[in-house]
Design a protein around this motif. Structure first.
Motif, PDB file in Angstrom:
ATOM      1  N   VAL A 142       1.021  -1.203   0.061  1.00  0.00           N
ATOM      2  CA  VAL A 142      -0.150   0.125   0.134  1.00  0.00           C
ATOM      3  C   VAL A 142       0.948   1.059   0.140  1.00  0.00           C
ATOM      4  CG1 VAL A 142      -1.613  -1.049   1.316  1.00  0.00           C
ATOM      5  CG2 VAL A 142      -0.209   0.079   2.219  1.00  0.00           C
ATOM      6  N   PRO A 143       0.271   2.393  -0.441  1.00  0.00           N
ATOM      7  CA  PRO A 143       1.260   3.731  -0.302  1.00  0.00           C
ATOM      8  C   PRO A 143       1.352   4.108   1.293  1.00  0.00           C
ATOM      9  CG  PRO A 143      -0.511   3.921  -1.833  1.00  0.00           C
ATOM     10  CD  PRO A 143      -0.959   2.736  -1.376  1.00  0.00           C
ATOM     11  N   PRO A 144       2.663   4.334   1.506  1.00  0.00           N
ATOM     12  CA  PRO A 144       2.959   4.878   2.882  1.00  0.00           C
ATOM     13  C   PRO A 144       1.748   5.666   3.492  1.00  0.00           C
ATOM     14  CG  PRO A 144       4.945   5.077   1.603  1.00  0.00           C
ATOM     15  CD  PRO A 144       3.690   4.670   0.612  1.00  0.00           C
ATOM     16  N   ARG A 145       1.181   6.325   2.745  1.00  0.00           N
ATOM     17  CA  ARG A 145       0.162   7.410   3.443  1.00  0.00           C
ATOM     18  C   ARG A 145      -1.272   6.653   4.058  1.00  0.00           C
ATOM     19  NH1 ARG A 145      -0.039   8.363  -1.783  1.00  0.00           N
ATOM     20  NH2 ARG A 145      -2.053   7.650  -3.069  1.00  0.00           N
ATOM     21  N   GLU A 146      -1.273   5.130   3.414  1.00  0.00           N
ATOM     22  CA  GLU A 146      -2.463   4.588   3.829  1.00  0.00           C
ATOM     23  C   GLU A 146      -2.212   3.604   4.924  1.00  0.00           C
ATOM     24  OE1 GLU A 146      -3.994   2.345   0.496  1.00  0.00           O
ATOM     25  OE2 GLU A 146      -4.256   4.166  -0.648  1.00  0.00           O
ATOM     26  N   VAL A 147      -0.886   3.438   5.382  1.00  0.00           N
ATOM     27  CA  VAL A 147      -0.765   2.886   6.748  1.00  0.00           C
ATOM     28  C   VAL A 147      -1.578   3.272   7.816  1.00  0.00           C
ATOM     29  CG1 VAL A 147       1.192   2.210   8.208  1.00  0.00           C
ATOM     30  CG2 VAL A 147       1.420   2.032   5.776  1.00  0.00           C
ATOM     31  N   ARG A 148      -2.295   2.669   8.687  1.00  0.00           N
ATOM     32  CA  ARG A 148      -2.796   3.210   9.899  1.00  0.00           C
ATOM     33  C   ARG A 148      -1.891   2.919  11.084  1.00  0.00           C
ATOM     34  NH1 ARG A 148      -7.279   0.702  11.695  1.00  0.00           N
ATOM     35  NH2 ARG A 148      -6.731  -1.319  10.680  1.00  0.00           N
ATOM     36  N   TRP A 149      -2.033   4.081  12.075  1.00  0.00           N
ATOM     37  CA  TRP A 149      -1.310   3.850  13.156  1.00  0.00           C
ATOM     38  C   TRP A 149      -1.831   3.763  14.547  1.00  0.00           C
ATOM     39  CZ3 TRP A 149       4.096   4.529  12.685  1.00  0.00           C
ATOM     40  CH2 TRP A 149       4.501   4.895  11.276  1.00  0.00           C
ATOM     41  N   GLN A 150      -1.235   3.177  15.406  1.00  0.00           N
ATOM     42  CA  GLN A 150      -1.807   3.177  16.616  1.00  0.00           C
ATOM     43  C   GLN A 150      -1.936   4.451  17.280  1.00  0.00           C
ATOM     44  OE1 GLN A 150       0.516   0.316  19.239  1.00  0.00           O
ATOM     45  NE2 GLN A 150       0.176   1.550  21.176  1.00  0.00           N
ATOM     46  N   HIS A 151      -3.075   4.307  18.131  1.00  0.00           N
ATOM     47  CA  HIS A 151      -3.165   5.767  18.959  1.00  0.00           C
ATOM     48  C   HIS A 151      -2.857   5.773  20.225  1.00  0.00           C
ATOM     49  CE1 HIS A 151      -4.870   9.499  19.938  1.00  0.00           C
ATOM     50  NE2 HIS A 151      -5.715   8.925  20.827  1.00  0.00           N
ATOM     51  N   SER A 152      -1.716   6.412  20.413  1.00  0.00           N
ATOM     52  CA  SER A 152      -0.850   6.311  22.009  1.00  0.00           C
ATOM     53  C   SER A 152      -0.326   7.752  22.115  1.00  0.00           C
ATOM     54  CB  SER A 152      -0.059   5.193  21.899  1.00  0.00           C
ATOM     55  OG  SER A 152       0.747   5.282  23.171  1.00  0.00           O
ATOM     56  N   PRO A 153      -0.163   8.057  23.408  1.00  0.00           N
ATOM     57  CA  PRO A 153       0.550   9.429  23.502  1.00  0.00           C
ATOM     58  C   PRO A 153       1.985   9.013  23.623  1.00  0.00           C
ATOM     59  CG  PRO A 153      -0.559   8.595  25.573  1.00  0.00           C
ATOM     60  CD  PRO A 153      -1.193   7.807  24.646  1.00  0.00           C
ATOM     61  N   ILE A 154       2.240   7.780  23.681  1.00  0.00           N
ATOM     62  CA  ILE A 154       3.692   7.383  24.029  1.00  0.00           C
ATOM     63  C   ILE A 154       4.515   6.693  22.901  1.00  0.00           C
ATOM     64  CG2 ILE A 154       5.357   6.125  25.586  1.00  0.00           C
ATOM     65  CD1 ILE A 154       3.650   6.914  27.973  1.00  0.00           C
ATOM     66  N   VAL A 155       3.715   5.605  22.398  1.00  0.00           N
ATOM     67  CA  VAL A 155       4.266   4.612  21.542  1.00  0.00           C
ATOM     68  C   VAL A 155       3.939   4.973  20.034  1.00  0.00           C
ATOM     69  CG1 VAL A 155       4.221   2.390  20.646  1.00  0.00           C
ATOM     70  CG2 VAL A 155       4.620   2.959  22.999  1.00  0.00           C
ATOM     71  N   ARG A 156       4.719   4.727  19.056  1.00  0.00           N
ATOM     72  CA  ARG A 156       4.456   5.017  17.718  1.00  0.00           C
ATOM     73  C   ARG A 156       4.597   3.887  17.067  1.00  0.00           C
ATOM     74  NH1 ARG A 156       3.563   8.227  13.507  1.00  0.00           N
ATOM     75  NH2 ARG A 156       4.879   8.295  11.802  1.00  0.00           N
ATOM     76  N   ALA A 157       3.501   3.296  16.421  1.00  0.00           N
ATOM     77  CA  ALA A 157       3.594   2.053  15.729  1.00  0.00           C
ATOM     78  C   ALA A 157       2.553   1.733  14.772  1.00  0.00           C
ATOM     79  CB  ALA A 157       3.672   0.777  16.932  1.00  0.00           C
ATOM     80  N   PRO A 158       2.813   1.180  13.631  1.00  0.00           N
ATOM     81  CA  PRO A 158       1.629   0.860  12.711  1.00  0.00           C
ATOM     82  C   PRO A 158       0.830  -0.302  13.172  1.00  0.00           C
ATOM     83  CG  PRO A 158       3.959   1.036  11.691  1.00  0.00           C
ATOM     84  CD  PRO A 158       4.130   0.996  13.025  1.00  0.00           C
TER      85      PRO A 158
END
Length: 418
Positions: free
Chosen positions: A385-401
Motif C-alpha cells: 500500500v502507499p505509505p500514506r495508507e498505513v494506519r497507526w496506533q493511537h497512543s500518547p507514548i508509543v508510535r507503531a503501525p
C-alpha cells in the motif's frame, strides 16, 4: 502562540499518522507549551532538544506520581497499573536512592556484554521468521515479523514454557491493544483482565524460580543481589511487567516503522541488502528519525524549575516530546531527512539521565538483527500500500503501525544472504 497558551491535545488522533509537521510548529514557536490532554489532564509539553535533555537529567524532576498534583492523580485512577495494590514501585516511577537500588539489582541482566552474547540467538529467531515469509503473497509484516520477534525474545528471556507462549502473547497484545471498535469501557475491561492474568502468571513463574532456579530472567532476577538486598516478590513482578511491556511494544513499533521508511525509498532497501552489516549504524539514524517512543513518562517538579523562561511549579505534570526533540535542527542538521550514512545522530530515543532505558542494548540487538535478516534475504520486499495508507496506533507514548502490508517477493536461503 506563546508558551502559556493552553494548546489542544497534542496526542489527538489527527497527529497519529504524521506528527512531525505539527511538532515542528510547536518547536519553532517555543520550547515549552501548556497543553490539554484528551483524558482531561493538562501537561507542560517540551519540544526542543536542549531543554528536553536538561529536564531529563534534572534531579528536581521526579517520576514518582506521589509528587503529582491532586487533579493529575484523580485522572490517573482509571489506569489499572496505577493501583498500588497491583504495581509495586519500579524503576520507571522511582527516584533517587530507591531508583538506584532497583536499577542496580537488574542492570547486570541488560548490560551490553550479556546482551551481545544473545545476538546469535536473536539472529536465529529473525531468520526463522524470514523463512516463513517464503512463498507468501501479500502479508502483514507486523503480525508476521515485527510482533513475533520481540515476543519470542521476551518469552525465552522470562522462561515461559513453549505451551504457554501463545496465551502469554495474547495477554500482552490485550494490554497494549488499540482496539477502537471495542469502545473505551470494554477496552479498559480487557486491559485490566490481561494485566491481572499477566501478574498471576508472573507469580507462578516467581514461585517456580524460588523453588527450582533455572537459567531464565525470572530466576536471575530472583537470585540477583546487591549489598545483601534482593527484589521482593511484588517488586519482581512489577519489574517483569515493566520490562515485558516496554521491550515488546516499543521494539514491535520500531521494527515496523523502520521497514516502512526503508521501503518507501527503494534505494535505501537496495543499499541495506547489499550491505546488511550497516543495519547497526542505520538503527541509530532510524531511532532519531522516527523512534517508537514519542514522549517521556510523566515527570513532576519537586521544587520550582525554570526552563526557557517558563516556571514549572511543584506537582506540575511535564512530558518531553522525544519525537520533536530528535528533529530539532539545533541538534541535527537536515533533521527531516532520513540519512542512513549519518554518523553523529543525536537522539533521545532511549531517554537521558538516571532513567535512561535499561533495555536499550537489547532493543538495539533485536532491531539490528531483525532488519539485517530481512534486508539480506528479502531483496524484493515492497510495500503493498502507499505509505500514506498505513494506519497507526493511537497512543500518547508509543508510535507503531497497526499493520504493514507488504509483498515479500523472492526470499533467499540463509546461505544466499550476504
Amino acid at each position: 502562540m506563546t508558551a502559556v497558551d493552553l494548546l489542544p491535545d497534542p496526542f489527538a488522533n489527527e497527529h497519529d499518522a504524521d506528527p512531525y509537521a505539527y511538532l515542528a510548529g510547536l518547536r519553532e514557536a517555543a520550547p515549552v507549551h501548556r497543553a490539554r490532554t484528551g483524558d482531561g489532564r493538562w501537561v507542560w509539553f517540551v519540544t526542543r532538544y536542549a531543554e528536553a535533555r536538561a529536564l531529563l537529567a534534572d534531579p528536581r524532576m521526579s517520576r514518582d506520581p506521589r509528587n503529582a498534583g491532586a487533579d493529575w492523580l484523580a485522572a490517573n485512577r482509571a489506569n489499572p497499573t496505577a493501583d498500588p495494590g497491583v504495581m509495586a514501585p519500579h524503576v520507571g516511577i522511582t527516584d533517587g536512592a530507591d531508583h538506584a537500588r532497583l536499577r542496580r539489582l537488574v542492570s547486570g541482566v541488560f548490560a551490553p556484554g550479556p546482551v551481545r552474547a544473545m545476538r546469535a540467538h536473536v539472529d536465529r529467531l529473525a531468520h526463522g521468521l524470514v523463512d516463513a515469509l517464503a512463498g507468501r503473497d501479500e502479508t502483514d509484516l507486523v503480525t508476521a515479523f515485527a510482533e513475533p520477534l520481540p515476543a519470542m525474545v521476551i518469552c525465552e528471556l522470562l522462561g515461559v514454557p513453549e505451551g504457554d507462549r501463545e496465551q502469554f502473547r495474547g495477554w500482552i497484545r490485550a494490554v497494549v491493544a488499540d482496539d477502537t471498535r471495542a469502545g473505551p469501557e470494554e477496552s479498559a475491561r480487557r486491559r485490566q483482565a490481561a494485566v491481572g492474568n499477566l501478574f498471576a502468571y508472573f507469580d507462578r513463574l516467581i514461585a517456580e524460580a524460588r523453588r527450582a532456579p533455572g537459567e531464565g530472567l525470572v530466576s536471575t532476577l530472583a537470585a540477583e543481589a546487591a549489598d545483601g538486598d534482593r527484589l521482593s516478590e511484588p517488586e519482581l513482578r512489577s519489574m517483569l511487567f515493566v520490562l515485558l511491556i516496554g521491550g515488546y511494544e516499543t521494539t514491535l513499533g520500531f521494527l515496523a516503522t523502520s521497514v516502512l521508511h526503508l521501503l518507501a525509498d527503494p534505494g535505501r532497501w537496495r543499499a541495506l541488502h547489499a550491505e546488511p552489516g550497516r543495519c547497526g549504524d542505520a538503527v541509530e539514524e532510524l531511532l532519531r528519525y522516527d523512534g517508537s517512543v514519542k514522549t517521556s513518562f510523566w515527570m513532576f517538579p519537586t521544587e520550582p524549575v525554570r526552563i526557557a523562561g517558563v516556571e514549572l511549579l511543584p506537582g506540575d505534570p511535564v512530558m518531553v516530546s522525544f519525537a520533536a526533540a530528535n528533529r530539532d535542527p539545533a541538534a541535527n542538521a537536515e533533521p527531516d531527512r532520513l540519512l542512513l550514512g549519518r554518523s553523529d545522530a543525536r537522539h533521545l530515543a532511549f531517554g537521558h539521565g538516571p532513567h535512561y532505558c535499561l533495555g536499550a542494548p537489547l532493543a538495539r540487538v533485536e532491531a539490528s538483527a531483525g532488519l539485517a535478516a530481512l534486508a539480506a534475504r528479502c531483496p524484493e520486499l515492497t510495500l503493498a500500500v502507499p505509505p500514506r495508507e498505513v494506519r497507526w496506533q493511537h497512543s500518547p507514548i508509543v508510535r507503531a503501525p497497526l499493520a504493514l502490508p507488504v509483498h515479500p517477493g523472492r526470499v533467499l536461503g540463509r546461505a544466499g544472504a550476504r
